[in-house]
Enzyme design. Sequence first.
Site, PDB file in Angstrom:
ATOM      1  N   HIS A 128      11.160   1.425  10.593  1.00  0.00           N
ATOM      2  CA  HIS A 128      12.498   1.716  10.058  1.00  0.00           C
ATOM      3  C   HIS A 128      12.780   3.221  10.187  1.00  0.00           C
ATOM      4  CE1 HIS A 128      15.443   0.779   6.496  1.00  0.00           C
ATOM      5  NE2 HIS A 128      16.066   0.906   7.633  1.00  0.00           N
ATOM      6  N   HIS A 175       3.140  -4.522   6.773  1.00  0.00           N
ATOM      7  CA  HIS A 175       4.181  -4.101   5.833  1.00  0.00           C
ATOM      8  C   HIS A 175       4.482  -2.606   6.000  1.00  0.00           C
ATOM      9  CE1 HIS A 175       6.224  -4.222   1.797  1.00  0.00           C
ATOM     10  NE2 HIS A 175       5.940  -2.926   1.874  1.00  0.00           N
ATOM     11  N   GLU A 176       3.445  -1.803   5.939  1.00  0.00           N
ATOM     12  CA  GLU A 176       3.656  -0.349   6.043  1.00  0.00           C
ATOM     13  C   GLU A 176       4.174   0.031   7.426  1.00  0.00           C
ATOM     14  OE1 GLU A 176       3.855   1.189   3.407  1.00  0.00           O
ATOM     15  OE2 GLU A 176       2.823  -0.279   2.164  1.00  0.00           O
ATOM     16  N   HIS A 219       7.874  -0.345   7.444  1.00  0.00           N
ATOM     17  CA  HIS A 219       8.554   0.852   6.903  1.00  0.00           C
ATOM     18  C   HIS A 219       8.573   1.937   7.967  1.00  0.00           C
ATOM     19  CE1 HIS A 219       9.179  -0.285   2.784  1.00  0.00           C
ATOM     20  NE2 HIS A 219       7.893  -0.446   2.508  1.00  0.00           N
TER      21      HIS A 219
HETATM   22 ZN    ZN Z   1       6.947  -1.380   0.881  1.00  0.00          ZN
END
Ligand code: ZN
Length: 730
Positions: free
Chosen positions: A503, A496-497, A500
């Site tokens: 991105h 998940h991190e 980010h």
């Molecule tokens: Zn998040």
Amino acid sequence: MSNTATDNTAPDHTIASNPLLDFSDTPRYRSIQPSHVTPAIEALLSECRATVERVLDGSSAVSWESVVGPLDDAHERLSRAWGAVSHLHGVDDNPAIREAYNDNLPAITQYWTELGQNLALFERYKALAASSGFAALDPAQRTIINNELRDFKLGGAELPADKKQRYAAIQEELSALSAKFSENLLDATNAFSLNVTDAADVAGIPADDLQSAAEAATKEGQQGWRFSLHAPSYLPVMQYAENRSLRERMYRASSTRASEFGPAELDNTPLIQRLLQLRRELAQLLDMDSYADLSLVAKMADKPSQVIDFLEDLAGKAMPFGRADMAELTAFAKTELGLDTLQSWDVAWASEKLRQHRYAFSDQEVKQYFPEPVVLGGMFQVVERIYGIRVEPADAEVWHPQVRYFRIADADNATIGHFYIDLYARQTKRGGAWMDEARSRRKLAAASGRPSTIQTPVAYLVCNFPAPVGEYSEGPRKGQPRPALFTHDDVITLFHEFGHGLHHLLSQVDHLGVSGIRGVEWDAVELPSQFMENFCWEWEVLSHMTAHVDSGEPLPRTLFERMLAARNFQSGMQMLRQIEFSLFDMRLHHDFDPAGQQSVQQLLDQIRQQVAVMIPPDWNRFPNSFGHIFSGGYSAGYYSYKWAEVLSADAYSAFEEARLRGLAEGTGRSVLDPDTGARFRREVLSVGGSRPALQSFQAFRGRAPNADALLRHSGMTVESAEDGAATVAA
Ligand code: ZN
């Protein structure tokens, strides 16, 4: 252009004495001291103010280069220096850095407020938007200018003088209250520990976790085991401890943190009250119906009622599944575990028992297959396959010996960016997991003697996993330290991190204001992160990302099948819990009156009656530790997780479709499909905030998003796609 751009590599006479003012590379964590903070921030703030004056002096015609360029340069320096300070405040907390942070926070807040309310600067941006040069700017630049105009309005630039002053005072108080909220929470978390000396009392708790607890006790000069409210210590107790009263004591301590049941100076109750009042007043100053309306201006969702409808619709779909989950758990606890009444402190423990009973595996068993080096390597392979990039270790100054640094390179070995990774929980680290930017991608204007260059982005990835403990006791690695072992949930958090991070890192935008995650609507910002989680459920990924810590064997297929069967275990209950938090947050900032009859806790109770299947005890003070909305920027925005999950599940289904096509056509394609990956990178990741998220999604998917994929992934299938789909497209 060259007369306005700051040359980031130019020597600065103050650098030698103040490392916070050295912007030539990544922050100099080995040299930065709390005493550097105030002089650096003062110098940078006056540089910012001088820049604003220059921009306003009117001697040059309005243009990107005379307005946005110089402000970007000055603000970037301020943000990078302050970013390093806030980062240390988050990961290496001590009284000196805390004091330095809090001493400077008001000046920083005041500067941004002042800037947001600067009417002359607002006029300058308006003139820029109306200028003949505007049409010739690229779309990212035009978006930045339009965002600025929007933010000036929201920042109170059009308010009369007295209201402006009030607005500034509110902002300053709000940021101080948020900082205090999170400090109280950390202090209250640290204030509690429980020492257990009788081995019978720790029955059920896994050996790895007990070893950490024993080390914690030894460190404090105690016998036995020491447990704390930090997640790596707390969660195993709640999930595994057979001792019900131990679980109850821990649960009670955790769920009353920073409340009226503890020391008054750490009680967040008055802070919550004040935060809500001030947010409401802020919205009123700007003529908004509520703080929720204000929060949604820069988000993908249009208005609070749309969000509430979305959540209630999803709650309706999840409710039958959630009720069934709860009924099953209650019955199991009664017949198999002898619990007539299932209490809140039994839920995680009983759920783990039920899960083991139904699927015959435990987190502990799975964990042995996820040693840290294998997981990191496997995760890097996934992105190397789908995006055609490469990840390799690199060097930088770090703030703790556990921190590592990596470089991401493109297919032609050109540097795309770098990231730090700080995996383990520490007493001095704020809880949770997050990504933050250390530096953003931008094109640096040509300066004397050098052509324009690309400044590559740098990210922080921070988690709170249990640190490695102990050594191998036998085999060829005898005496060597054992690596940290991750639960499957930890692996998902890491992906998940990293999502980010990608991105931020894979941005192709040349201008700071919308580069990476900047300028991306808050309720779409979780798309790339939640998207990455899906890969943790693919056999072709896991079979290459696992190796038993002792035997080196990959995850057995049969165990994977059981994990997959358990994937949607209690998914109804979990979805309802997220909806409960989201509705609470939305209603709190929309129709709740902090000066009215109803208390914050009563509102939460009311929402629980509506959507919860497990009602916690009446002394539970969940709001007092709800840092997301009181100190973390998610106010009237917690729904973003569910909103973005609709987008991320739908985006991921494009990869599933690519695999199905490959199978049908006999080309044997995998879910790690480079064509779909390239399209996702191009249309979603690389464009950052340069265009609306809905537009990016549609460019990638060829249609508007809908909730079908999310409901399918969660095991909640929709009967009719037409009237069943909870469409988020406005
Ligand atoms: Zn998040």
